[in-house]
Motif scaffolding. Structure first.
Motif, mmCIF file in Angstrom:
data_model
loop_
_atom_site.group_PDB
_atom_site.id
_atom_site.type_symbol
_atom_site.label_atom_id
_atom_site.label_comp_id
_atom_site.label_asym_id
_atom_site.label_seq_id
_atom_site.Cartn_x
_atom_site.Cartn_y
_atom_site.Cartn_z
ATOM 1 N N PHE A 126 1.061 -1.454 0.007
ATOM 2 C CA PHE A 126 -0.114 0.072 0.071
ATOM 3 C C PHE A 126 0.975 1.090 0.123
ATOM 4 O O PHE A 126 1.825 1.092 0.748
ATOM 5 C CB PHE A 126 -0.749 -0.048 1.101
ATOM 6 N N GLN A 184 -2.503 -0.966 -3.575
ATOM 7 C CA GLN A 184 -3.329 0.312 -3.421
ATOM 8 C C GLN A 184 -2.587 1.446 -2.837
ATOM 9 O O GLN A 184 -1.810 1.434 -2.472
ATOM 10 C CB GLN A 184 -4.377 0.025 -2.302
ATOM 11 N N ILE A 186 -3.191 5.184 -1.272
ATOM 12 C CA ILE A 186 -3.907 5.684 -0.287
ATOM 13 C C ILE A 186 -3.667 7.110 0.266
ATOM 14 O O ILE A 186 -2.309 7.555 -0.039
ATOM 15 C CB ILE A 186 -4.080 4.892 0.899
ATOM 16 N N GLN A 190 -4.452 8.801 5.469
ATOM 17 C CA GLN A 190 -5.100 7.713 5.907
ATOM 18 C C GLN A 190 -4.337 6.401 5.788
ATOM 19 O O GLN A 190 -4.930 5.547 6.076
ATOM 20 C CB GLN A 190 -6.376 7.738 4.927
ATOM 21 N N ASP A 193 -3.797 4.110 9.089
ATOM 22 C CA ASP A 193 -4.954 3.663 9.608
ATOM 23 C C ASP A 193 -5.643 2.804 8.555
ATOM 24 O O ASP A 193 -6.050 1.499 9.147
ATOM 25 C CB ASP A 193 -5.991 4.828 9.945
ATOM 26 N N GLU A 194 -5.460 2.729 7.196
ATOM 27 C CA GLU A 194 -6.223 1.976 6.143
ATOM 28 C C GLU A 194 -5.240 0.593 6.181
ATOM 29 O O GLU A 194 -5.882 -0.450 6.359
ATOM 30 C CB GLU A 194 -6.406 2.595 4.962
ATOM 31 N N ALA A 197 -6.050 -1.342 9.237
ATOM 32 C CA ALA A 197 -7.430 -2.063 9.260
ATOM 33 C C ALA A 197 -7.475 -3.379 8.454
ATOM 34 O O ALA A 197 -8.165 -4.439 8.765
ATOM 35 C CB ALA A 197 -8.563 -1.073 8.751
ATOM 36 N N VAL A 198 -6.710 -3.314 7.389
ATOM 37 C CA VAL A 198 -6.701 -4.602 6.513
ATOM 38 C C VAL A 198 -5.832 -5.427 7.152
ATOM 39 O O VAL A 198 -6.110 -6.840 7.316
ATOM 40 C CB VAL A 198 -5.870 -4.335 5.214
#
Length: 261
Positions: A126, A184, A186, A190, A193-194, A197-198
């Protein structure tokens, strides 16, 4: 009190490893490489760790080898850079690839040289929108290392890999996603945090199945179709007898979320 050069956070089944030399753009010293390898190896045997995140502090993910560590000594003797790769970088790349748990990379800024090599050894990448990937070995009269010459051609093809490595041209996060290099993009604020979460969601999943899936994908690069079909059947036989499969099937039939062990 000395600054910790590798931060380790345990977060609900997730181990987040953060390269922490922001004033040096997280360039890799011998000490940092040793700490990173030790942390990855420990994660492999720690049942509380089900997913790993690798990231950095400041405006860079990692700018690769700290060049101050490979300067000639007072007698003019320079370290053998091949030995540096063999003894320090290769074990780290192997540790990431062979870890039986998902390894996510949150690229918070520029990743160059061996830093980019670390990125592309990970299972899912990411990137912050501001991130860039640079293979700058040629600018120093060197060749790619840290697994870059293995991973990059397989990810983007020989033509693009040569272009990136011969020119040292920066690759933006958006272009890296278009080329299939990362999962991804991002927004910067963010990113952490993202990705967490994944990772947390993956940590609740069937880690044994993840391990076998990784093994199958890694083995496919050197396999014939027939070999891979045989390997899939062997792995599926093992997975089909696991407690995780029983739980997943029961949860599906009972219309409830699975509780994987």
């Amino acid at each position: 009190m000395a600054q910790e050069i590798l931060l380790k956070e345990h977060l609900d089944g997730v181990l987040r490893l953060t390269l922490n030399r922001p004033e040096k753009l997280n360039a890799l010293t011998a000490d940092l490489r040793v700490e990173l390898l030790s942390a990855l190896e420990a994660a492999g045997t720690d049942p509380q760790v089900r997913t790993v995140i690798l990231t950095g502090t400041g405006r860079a993910f990692c700018t690769g080898q700290d060049l101050n560590d490979i300067l000639p000594d007072s007698s003019g003797k320079k370290p053998d850079l091949g030995d540096v790769l063999t003894e320090h970088y290769s074990p780290i790349i192997h540790a990431i690839r062979q870890l039986d748990k998902p390894v996510l990379c949150a690229v918070n800024g520029v990743a160059t040289g061996a830093g980019a090599g670390l990125v592309f050894a990970c299972d899912m990448v990411f990137a912050a929108r501001s991130a860039k990937f640079i293979h700058a070995f040629s600018r120093l009269g060197l060749v790619p290392g840290a697994g870059a010459s293995f991973h990059l051609p397989r990810m983007v093809g020989e033509v693009r890999a040569k272009g990136l490595m011969l020119t040292g041209q920066p690759l933006t996060a958006d272009m890296a996603k278009d080329w299939g290099l990362i999962w991804q993009v991002i927004e910067d604020v963010q990113l952490q945090d993202e990705v967490l979460a994944v990772a947390t969601n993956l940590a609740k999943g069937p880690v044994s199945a993840y391990a076998m899936t990784k093994h199958l994908i890694h083995a496919s690069a050197g396999s014939t179709l027939e070999d891979q079909l045989i390997r899939e059947a062997q792995m599926q036989s093992k997975a089909g007898q696991s407690e995780n499969h029983r739980e997943g099937l029961n949860a599906f039939l009972e219309k409830r979320p699975p509780n994987f062990k």
